[in-house]
Enzyme design. Structure first.
Site, mmCIF file in Angstrom:
data_model
loop_
_atom_site.group_PDB
_atom_site.id
_atom_site.type_symbol
_atom_site.label_atom_id
_atom_site.label_comp_id
_atom_site.label_asym_id
_atom_site.label_seq_id
_atom_site.Cartn_x
_atom_site.Cartn_y
_atom_site.Cartn_z
ATOM 1 N N CYS A 180 0.834 -1.207 0.000
ATOM 2 C CA CYS A 180 0.000 0.000 0.000
ATOM 3 C C CYS A 180 0.872 1.262 0.000
ATOM 4 C CB CYS A 180 -0.891 -0.008 1.228
ATOM 5 S SG CYS A 180 0.042 0.097 2.772
ATOM 6 N N ALA B 115 3.134 1.597 2.939
ATOM 7 C CA ALA B 115 4.309 0.719 2.829
ATOM 8 C C ALA B 115 5.380 1.378 1.962
ATOM 9 C CB ALA B 115 3.919 -0.631 2.247
ATOM 10 N N ARG C 236 12.115 -5.506 5.818
ATOM 11 C CA ARG C 236 12.695 -5.367 4.478
ATOM 12 C C ARG C 236 14.215 -5.578 4.477
ATOM 13 N NH1 ARG C 236 13.327 0.015 2.231
ATOM 14 N NH2 ARG C 236 13.461 0.034 -0.026
ATOM 15 N N HIS D 51 5.857 6.100 -2.614
ATOM 16 C CA HIS D 51 7.194 6.573 -3.013
ATOM 17 C C HIS D 51 7.095 8.036 -3.415
ATOM 18 C CE1 HIS D 51 7.805 2.214 -4.679
ATOM 19 N NE2 HIS D 51 8.049 2.252 -3.382
HETATM 20 S S1 CFN Z 1 8.977 -0.790 -3.248
HETATM 21 FE FE1 CFN Z 1 10.897 -0.856 -4.374
HETATM 22 S S2 CFN Z 1 12.457 0.462 -3.765
HETATM 23 S S3 CFN Z 1 10.945 -0.896 -6.537
HETATM 24 FE FE2 CFN Z 1 12.151 -2.528 -5.802
HETATM 25 S S4 CFN Z 1 14.184 -1.830 -5.703
HETATM 26 FE FE3 CFN Z 1 11.198 -4.362 -4.334
HETATM 27 S S5 CFN Z 1 9.099 -4.501 -3.770
HETATM 28 MO MO1 CFN Z 1 10.334 -5.152 -1.977
HETATM 29 S S6 CFN Z 1 10.600 -3.138 -0.915
HETATM 30 FE FE4 CFN Z 1 12.294 -3.383 -2.291
HETATM 31 FE FE5 CFN Z 1 13.269 -1.544 -3.768
HETATM 32 FE FE6 CFN Z 1 12.820 -0.124 -5.841
HETATM 33 FE FE7 CFN Z 1 9.953 -2.706 -2.915
HETATM 34 S S7 CFN Z 1 14.231 -2.417 -1.996
HETATM 35 S S8 CFN Z 1 12.356 -5.446 -2.866
HETATM 36 S S9 CFN Z 1 11.773 -4.540 -6.498
HETATM 37 N N1 CFN Z 1 11.637 -2.577 -3.939
HETATM 38 C C1 HCA Z 2 6.539 -4.051 0.800
HETATM 39 C C2 HCA Z 2 7.880 -4.525 1.273
HETATM 40 C C3 HCA Z 2 8.431 -5.692 0.508
HETATM 41 C C4 HCA Z 2 7.691 -6.980 0.769
HETATM 42 C C5 HCA Z 2 8.471 -8.188 0.438
HETATM 43 C C6 HCA Z 2 7.774 -9.456 0.060
HETATM 44 C C7 HCA Z 2 9.912 -5.863 0.915
HETATM 45 O O1 HCA Z 2 6.069 -4.378 -0.279
HETATM 46 O O2 HCA Z 2 5.949 -3.292 1.533
HETATM 47 O O3 HCA Z 2 6.629 -9.450 -0.376
HETATM 48 O O4 HCA Z 2 8.458 -10.455 0.162
HETATM 49 O O5 HCA Z 2 10.768 -5.881 0.075
HETATM 50 O O6 HCA Z 2 10.160 -5.999 2.125
HETATM 51 O O7 HCA Z 2 8.412 -5.405 -0.880
#
Ligand code: CFN
Ligand code: HCA
Length: 534
Positions: free
Chosen positions: A55, A58, A89, A187
């Site tokens: 969301c 998050a 995370r 974001h």
């Molecule tokens: S929201 Fe982003 S910030 S988009 Fe990416 S690299 Fe994932 S979903 Mo989990 S929290 Fe994580 Fe980053 Fe960019 Fe999220 S560190 S792994 S692919 N990510």
């Molecule tokens: C998020 C955080 C998340 C969840 C990871 C997952 C992360 O979406 O709010 O689904 O395994 O990287 O911690 O993306």
């Protein structure tokens, strides 16, 4: 088995007609003969479908703000929301003064029913007082969860009063979970306020040190940004700030003095990159420090940008040394991995970033996608210039970025900048679709039904995604590698990170565990009604 339109039709035929029409737009079979393949992205998930998305809260608190270690991040809401953004995370951080690193704490107003009925502003103000008394941080963030928006607590007013009372910065973020269609909206909210209230507020007029850069969109998951920083500092760069892995409020204030912004995760931070370019004239360079070739290309592009002969020489020396060190070890793991196939489905950039590293191990990515990325992450920015019209920004107040008088002179002349743009892809991003091979699947916001069906059809050797589907996939007899949290492992960035990743993936293939699991398709008919051995 290759997937063709007929197979897709069968897969989608399980959906009601309206859902089928919707989901079909979120999937393409890569065909390079077509000039441009459009994919629908960043739209609402169909209610009832099990998505991996998160969301807005998050995305704001958990992703962008969360890693800033010297701020206290208060979650105004029920305790569950706080818990799920509490270092799950694996965003690592270290401080010279451990008392100034607040990341291992979880601050929540723990809203109860009475707060929902009578309002939670007083409780929030009291919490800020308590935080000041106990920890006395330089700055605080407050993030809103869904109920806050529903009952109308005024976070901005509470934050303003607290700033006056305590004389520190208290930033409020109206990132209620329901805003936008995914964490992506969060974001954007976080980017806007960091730019408006933090970046550029430092005292520095000029960087102390040569080749000053910021690393944007790198969150130090499993220690990744430590690897990258070490590499860059050895070559001769000055890292002004990392946004936001192991990052700090104090560093961020001076981020405007960098001469180049590196963008690792474009999705989560492109807004700040753009705003820094508009306000300070600092160009950004898309980098990818995942994978050996990705790291080499990123380092070379950076060196070209600064154009300094010593820097170029040192870059090549470091590349040669690192490659020589890792090559023999990579070769060993390659023997185990060669010829295998992968699904790679992660949030908004890793679904793309890890494909090169998989390829270096001889693993072909046959299905990939993002949970919440936008069309430019798939199709590239040069093709879709109107990124500002993205749907997820609809509910977000259009924060204006304060235009102060301060302007920083670019170290490269405008002519050199134009020439550079031809040499390296400055302020540009090629999306995922460019690199996928023909016949392979690109799918947006993959859901659990499709996950299971595509596994039955394509039988990948490894599935890279997250915690929400890991165990379903493993029960189907397929190793699942978490590319969000790295399964308690990492770092995976840079040269040495590539070796660690190779080791973990090879271990996943080699473990005898899989001999004890019978995949469901061995006993059950797949969609066509035939039993296939695989
Ligand atoms: S929201 Fe982003 S910030 S988009 Fe990416 S690299 Fe994932 S979903 Mo989990 S929290 Fe994580 Fe980053 Fe960019 Fe999220 S560190 S792994 S692919 N990510
Ligand atoms: C998020 C955080 C998340 C969840 C990871 C997952 C992360 O979406 O709010 O689904 O395994 O990287 O911690 O993306």
């Amino acid at each position: 088995m290759a997937i063709d339109e007929k197979k897709l039709e069968e897969l989608f035929s399980q959906y009601p007609a309206k859902v089928k029409r919707n989901r079909k737009k979120h999937l393409i079979i890569k065909d390079s003969a077509e000039a441009r393949q459009e994919i629908e992205a960043n739209t609402r998930t169909i209610p009832g479908i099990i998505t991996n998305r998160g969301c807005a809260y998050a995305g704001c608190k958990g992703v962008v703000l969360g890693p800033l270690k010297d701020m206290i991040h208060i979650v105004h809401g029920p305790i569950g929301c706080g818990y799920y953004a509490w270092l799950t995370r694996r965003n690592k951080a270290e401080s010279e003064d451990p008392e100034r690193n607040f990341l291992s704490y979880c601050f929540s107003t723990d809203m109860q029913e009475s707060d929902i009925v009578f309002g939670g502003e007083k409780k929030l103000a009291k919490m800020i007082d308590e935080v000041m008394e106990t920890f006395s941080p330089n700055a605080i963030t407050i993030s809103a969860t869904c109920p806050v928006g529903l009952i109308g607590d005024d976070l901005g007013a509470v934050a303003k009063a607290a700033e006056e009372k305590h004389g520190i910065s208290v930033l409020s973020f109206n990132c209620e979970g329901y805003k936008g269609v995914s964490q992506s909206a969060g974001h954007h909210i976080a980017n806007n306020i960091l730019m408006d209230r933090v970046i550029g507020k430092g005292e520095l007029e000029e960087a102390e040190g040569k080749f000053p850069i910021n690393i944007l969109g790198e969150y130090n998951i499993g220690g990744d940004s430590w690897v990258i920083e070490k590499l860059l500092e050895e070559i001769g760069y000055t890292v002004i700030s990392v946004m936001t892995g192991d990052g700090s409020y104090e560093e961020l204030k001076n981020a405007h003095v960098a001469e180049l912004n590196l963008v690792q995760c474009h999705r989560s931070i492109n807004y700040i990159a753009e705003m820094l370019e508009t306000k300070y004239g600092t160009p950004w360079l898309k980098v990818n420090f995942i994978g050996v070739q990705g790291t080499i290309d990123s380092l070379r592009n950076m060196a070209i940008y600064f154009g300094d002969p010593e820097l170029i020489k040192k870059t090549e020396e470091v590349i040669a040394r690192e490659v020589a060190q890792i090559e023999p070890v990579m070769e060993q793991y390659k023997k185990i991995c060669q010829g295998k196939t992968a699904f790679c489905f992660v949030g908004g950039s890793r679904g793309h970033h890890y494909q090169g590293l998989f390829a270096e191990l001889g693993i072909e990515t046959v299905l990939a996608g993002y949970e919440f990325a936008h069309r430019d992450d798939y199709e590239g920015r040069e093709i879709i210039p109107d990124i500002k019209l993205d749907a997820d920004t609809k509910n977000i107040p259009d924060l204006h970025v304060e235009q102060d008088q301060r302007r920083f002179k670019l170290k490269v002349s405008p002519e050199r900048l134009e020439a550079l743009k031809k040499e390296i892809p400055l302020s540009d991003y090629k999306g995922m679709n460019v690199e996928m091979k023909d016949g392979h699947i690109i799918v947006d916001d993959l859901n659990h039904y499709e996950t299971e069906e595509f596994i039955k059809l394509l039988k990948p050797d490894i599935f890279a995604s997250g915690i929400k589907d890991k165990y379903v996939v493993q029960k189907m007899g397929i190793p699942a590698k978490q590319l969000h949290s790295y399964d308690y492992s990492g770092p995976y960035a840079g040269f040495k990170g590539a070796v660690k990743f190779a080791e973990d993936v090879a271990m996943g293939f080699a473990t005898p565990t899989w001999n004890f699991i019978t995949p469901p398709w061995k006993n059950k008919p797949i969609l066509e009604g035939t039993i296939e051995e695989g």
